[in-house]
Design an enzyme around this catalytic site. Sequence first.
Site, PDB file in Angstrom:
ATOM      1  NE  ARG A 122      -2.058   1.433   3.844  1.00 44.20           N
ATOM      2  CZ  ARG A 122      -2.700   1.421   4.891  1.00 44.20           C
ATOM      3  NH1 ARG A 122      -3.966   1.026   4.916  1.00 44.20           N
ATOM      4  NH2 ARG A 122      -2.064   1.720   6.066  1.00 44.20           N
ATOM      5  CB  THR A 126      -2.083   7.203  -3.589  1.00 45.40           C
ATOM      6  OG1 THR A 126      -1.223   5.776  -3.285  1.00 45.40           O
ATOM      7  CG2 THR A 126      -0.877   8.051  -4.015  1.00 45.40           C
ATOM      8  CG  ASP A 220       3.131  -3.660  10.265  1.00 43.54           C
ATOM      9  OD1 ASP A 220       3.246  -4.645   9.805  1.00 43.54           O
ATOM     10  OD2 ASP A 220       3.062  -2.575   9.261  1.00 43.54           O
ATOM     11  CG  ASP A 223       6.711  -3.828  11.427  1.00 39.56           C
ATOM     12  OD1 ASP A 223       6.836  -4.437  10.451  1.00 39.56           O
ATOM     13  OD2 ASP A 223       6.371  -2.948  11.682  1.00 39.56           O
TER      14      ASP A 223
END
Length: 229
Positions: A122, A126, A220, A223
Site C-alpha cells: 500500500r 495515496t 502492523d 512487523d
Amino acid sequence: MPLPGFVGRLFSRPHYGGGMRIHVADHPLVSHKLTVLRDVDTASPTFREVAGELVMLLGYEAMRGLSTEPVEVRTPLALTRGQALARPRPLLVPVLRAGLGLLDPMMRLLPTAEVGFLGIVRDEQTLEAVTYASRLPQDLSGRQCFLLDPMLATGSTLVAAVDKLFARGAKDVTAVCLIAAPEGLERLERAVGDRDVLVVVAAVDDHLNANAYIVPGLGDAGDRLYGSV
C-alpha cells in the site's frame, strides 16, 4: 461501529448487495486467540504461534465450500462411498509479506493445494495498492482460490488481488483475514460486483483512523509476525 449483521452469517447473501459474502467466525476460541494477538505485550514468537492457530480455525470455516466429488473406498469391512476433493486443485495465495504467516497453517489443512504469491504494497501517500511481484498460474479456469492477508484495512490490496485472480479465470475467491475494517469491506464489495467472493475474518473492527490503520486493530501484522525491517 462493527457491522452487526456480519456475525455468524456463514455463506449468507451479501449485506451490501452484489456478489460478496462475509463470515465472522463467532467462537470462544477465536475470540480468545484474537485477544492474545491484540495485546501489545504479546511477543513475536507467541504472536506467530497464536496467529497460526487462529488461521486454522478460520481456514476450517473458509473451506466449507470446497468442491468435492463422490468416490468409492474400501474400508476393512466393506466397500462404501465417500467424498474426495475435486480437481482442479485449490490455490492458496498469500499476499506478501504478512500473508506468509497464514500460509503454513492453511497448508496443513489443505496439503494438496498449490501455492501462488502476490507482492502488493500500500502506497502510504495515496493508500492505493502497488503490485511489485506476481507468481500465479497463467490459467485459473475452474480454480477455487484462497487469498491470505492478515488485515483488510482500506481494501485496496484485496481489490487488486481479487481482480488479478478473476482476470485469470478463477471460479471463486475466498479471502482469509484476521480482522477487517468496515470501510475496507465496503470498498471490496463495490469492486466485486456479482463475482463470487467470500471474506472470512475473526472480527470486524470499529473503523480506520486518519492513517488508515484499523482501530482497535492489532498493530502492523507483518512487523508483529517477523519484526520491523
